[in-house]
Design a protein around this motif. Structure first.
Motif, PDB file in Angstrom:
ATOM      1  N   ILE A  24     -80.093 -82.304 -23.716  1.00  0.00           N
ATOM      2  CA  ILE A  24     -79.938 -81.779 -22.354  1.00  0.00           C
ATOM      3  C   ILE A  24     -81.176 -80.972 -21.966  1.00  0.00           C
ATOM      4  O   ILE A  24     -81.576 -80.953 -20.798  1.00  0.00           O
ATOM      5  CB  ILE A  24     -78.633 -80.954 -22.250  1.00  0.00           C
ATOM      6  N   ASP A  25     -81.806 -80.357 -22.936  1.00  0.00           N
ATOM      7  CA  ASP A  25     -83.014 -79.558 -22.656  1.00  0.00           C
ATOM      8  C   ASP A  25     -84.215 -80.404 -22.245  1.00  0.00           C
ATOM      9  O   ASP A  25     -85.193 -79.860 -21.735  1.00  0.00           O
ATOM     10  CB  ASP A  25     -83.445 -78.778 -23.913  1.00  0.00           C
ATOM     11  N   ASN A  27     -84.619 -83.509 -20.447  1.00  0.00           N
ATOM     12  CA  ASN A  27     -84.746 -84.451 -19.343  1.00  0.00           C
ATOM     13  C   ASN A  27     -84.710 -85.903 -19.802  1.00  0.00           C
ATOM     14  O   ASN A  27     -85.568 -86.713 -19.447  1.00  0.00           O
ATOM     15  CB  ASN A  27     -86.083 -84.192 -18.614  1.00  0.00           C
TER      16      ASN A  27
ATOM     17  N   ARG B  17     -74.799 -77.145 -15.658  1.00  0.00           N
ATOM     18  CA  ARG B  17     -75.280 -77.999 -16.756  1.00  0.00           C
ATOM     19  C   ARG B  17     -75.338 -77.230 -18.075  1.00  0.00           C
ATOM     20  O   ARG B  17     -74.923 -77.734 -19.120  1.00  0.00           O
ATOM     21  CB  ARG B  17     -76.669 -78.507 -16.348  1.00  0.00           C
ATOM     22  N   HIS B 335     -86.606 -76.146 -21.359  1.00  0.00           N
ATOM     23  CA  HIS B 335     -85.304 -76.591 -20.894  1.00  0.00           C
ATOM     24  C   HIS B 335     -85.510 -77.134 -19.482  1.00  0.00           C
ATOM     25  O   HIS B 335     -85.755 -76.370 -18.554  1.00  0.00           O
ATOM     26  CB  HIS B 335     -84.310 -75.429 -20.899  1.00  0.00           C
ATOM     27  N   LEU B 336     -85.422 -78.451 -19.371  1.00  0.00           N
ATOM     28  CA  LEU B 336     -85.586 -79.089 -18.057  1.00  0.00           C
ATOM     29  C   LEU B 336     -84.200 -79.362 -17.483  1.00  0.00           C
ATOM     30  O   LEU B 336     -83.260 -79.642 -18.221  1.00  0.00           O
ATOM     31  CB  LEU B 336     -86.382 -80.387 -18.191  1.00  0.00           C
ATOM     32  N   GLY B 338     -83.199 -81.723 -15.409  1.00  0.00           N
ATOM     33  CA  GLY B 338     -82.802 -83.096 -15.086  1.00  0.00           C
ATOM     34  C   GLY B 338     -82.770 -83.368 -13.594  1.00  0.00           C
ATOM     35  O   GLY B 338     -82.008 -84.215 -13.132  1.00  0.00           O
ATOM     36  N   LYS B 340     -84.369 -85.046 -10.511  1.00  0.00           N
ATOM     37  CA  LYS B 340     -85.319 -86.149 -10.345  1.00  0.00           C
ATOM     38  C   LYS B 340     -86.458 -85.749  -9.418  1.00  0.00           C
ATOM     39  O   LYS B 340     -87.601 -86.137  -9.608  1.00  0.00           O
ATOM     40  CB  LYS B 340     -84.606 -87.371  -9.741  1.00  0.00           C
TER      41      LYS B 340
END
Lengths: 376, 376
Positions: A24-25, A27, B17, B335-336, B338, B340
């Protein structure tokens, strides 16, 4: 790592689930293949496919949708993975490595050819050959393929035990008079960077042969720690593999390290790292296979990890007893695998107990073991 | 906590998330409501609903499917939540608490009525009232409702700034000559157990008014730390709420603590806890709302947290530059979220840097800031 990477995982059980959690971290666009429509990963990925990871076409078609394919279990179709690799999909661990590790006989031969210390063994085709090798007992007889979580292993003390032996290709492994069982998890990325987690000590359940207690750090001298890490690094380098490798070892009574067996993926002996180390084994595996720099493996807390197994005598919809009491102890955290159905000795979750010392954590672990029960 | 709990979250952005990520440990059945079909939570929950969390019927119908409802954003329909609460759904934070916090005017009055130190303020209906209160400047003018992430706040130094003031109900808050901005995250469960995370220091971006740097622990004396924690506990107890409360504070030049504002949910000022504390803010929120004992909040490493904001001048499919270089620094994790699409100053992720000291972490944070860029 610039845009979104399509990561496929063969297997949607608890190890896949914890990989998704760490992912999840990062992408990732995640795809899971598992034969069970109710697998623990089913609601935590972008695409979930029900199918056999042992089937060539299923694995091949699944892999074609991915940039990178990894595994959470070794029993996968390596021919399909080889084909995917030839066609440019990144497959880590490499299919050639999985092939060796799937077969405990090839694994043992690999250690011999590469000067990696391991217990003496003989390769047997069948029971007749076992009888011819009665002089080799006491020993463990292990199925060469498809053993998992203690299944496919039997202890033969004398010829009186032959009735419980396997009629199949097996490895007969000399019983080692060991002091401790250790595990070192080591990672390697495509750049060749290699990094070990500190060694942990494992105590196995005498009946189920599953990890009963894990202690981190292991109570060993700095010399033994160094020796264990050196062996783990030698194995991953000899395999020339990318990803995570759990190296289970015996520390013999005279201070030698013998490799018992390895798993090329996140492993039960690294579950504590999520709560007790700066980088978890799951993040480390992802960093390795995505060719990111490896994380700092240092432990920040002493830890004990307990597996939560389904209580004997209960099968059906899982109910967890004693979570309140256990979580009230400082440093206790639980991790449930989201399996709806419990069965005797099924791995349903684990508990990590962090503390300043292993002794302190152990005391709490014993309390936790008393109160948490998985029933139905 | 015996069987599977149906947890609904209003909002499917990065905070939702990270709650889902922590929830993986706890055997939850998760439901998310968000207006954006591409929200960061969409592939990580059991059921994802596209709809407005400001709409009565949408929230009510969503909540009826849940055992427990929580939020990742305050701007939700509290009337629907009140109705759900009356009908036996557990709603944490409580709708009454959300109602107060949604309105910065009610929030300020609440502090006054409960003896909680806060900056002087006046409540204004419109611009005409602002002009009458010109003597109160310099001050911040804040929209009473719907402000978020620095939107809805303007700084008025003198009447020359009136042209950039709001024509709406606002709070006019006396400018505080502060030493530092601090945040203490505190949690409370239905049993009344209360626990604070150690105070952190926040440095805001002068233009975006978003957290630019977070330092943990804050460089403050034990006396100030104690005072800050005491204030945070007083707020959560006065609110009589269950869940997590982020309490942003000013430390004035003469050592006083003034509450700036609060958020009844996981908060940007607690993101480092995932990597640097024994329990993360996300796990703590879940423990609180599920009435589990609260976790140990102790920090095991010093940490700096940086938000990754979309680079000015770039809108479109997000591309991340410099991740390799940043992750090569020991102690750096990313930590991305997600998302887009990137836009200027959009929160796209964050970086946590752990080290033995804040100074060491800060040095690396500055390097990270140089190399990571979110472009399109």
């Amino acid at each position: 790592m610039q845009g979104e990477i399509r990561l496929g995982i063969l297997g949607g059980g608890q190890l896949g689930r914890m990989l998704l959690q760490a992912g999840i971290d990062l992408n990732l666009y995640t795809l899971i293949l598992d034969p069970d429509a109710e697998a623990p990963c089913k609601s935590l990925c972008d695409e979930f496919f029900v199918g056999s990871f042992a089937d060539y076409d299923t694995v091949y078609n699944f892999g074609k949708k991915c940039d990178v394919v990894t595994i959470e279990i070794e029993h996968v179709n390596t021919d399909a993975l080889l084909k995917l690799k030839q066609e440019g999909v990144k497959v880590f661990p490499e299919p050639e490595v999985i092939k060796i590790i799937q077969d405990k006989g090839l694994q043992k031969e690999f250690y011999c050819h590469n000067g990696i210390p391991t217990a003496d063994f003989r390769l047997l085709q069948n029971k007749a050959e076992l009888i011819e090798n009665a002089d080799f007992l006491p020993a463990f007889q292990k199925l060469r393929t498809l053993g998992y979580d203690g299944r496919g292993v039997t202890r033969l003390t004398s010829s009186a035990d032959f009735e419980k032996s396997f009629e199949a290709p097996t490895v007969l492994e000399k019983l080692v008079d060991y002091e401790k069982e250790l595990s070192v998890i080591v990672a390697r990325n495509p750049n060749g960077e290699v990094s070990c987690f500190p060694a942990v000590e494992l105590v196995f359940h005498p009946v189920h042969n599953l990890v009963d207690y894990l202690f981190s750090p292991a109570a060993i001298s700095p010399e033994v720690e160094q020796k264990a890490q050196k062996v783990a690094k030698r194995v991953i380098q000899a395999l020339n593999m990318v990803g995570l490798l759990a190296v289970e070892m015996f520390l013999t009574k005279d201070g030698e390290i013998l490799v018992n067996e390895v798993a090329p993926r996140p492993h039960n002996s690294g579950h504590h790292t999520y709560k007790a180390n700066l980088t978890s084994q799951f993040e480390q595996h992802l960093r390795a296979i995505l060719n990111l720099p490896l994380g700092n493996t240092q432990s920040h807390s002493a830890a004990v990890m307990l597996n939560l197994l389904g209580e004997p005598g209960y099968s059906g919809l899982a109910q967890y007893e004693g979570l309140q009491e256990a979580l009230a102890l400082p440093g206790v955290s639980i991790h449930l695998y989201g399996k709806k159905i419990t069965r005797p000795a099924r791995k349903m979750g684990h508990v990590t107990i962090t503390a300043n010392t292993v002794a302190e954590a152990t005391q709490k672990a014993n309390q936790v073991k008393e109160v948490i029960k998985v029933k139905a």
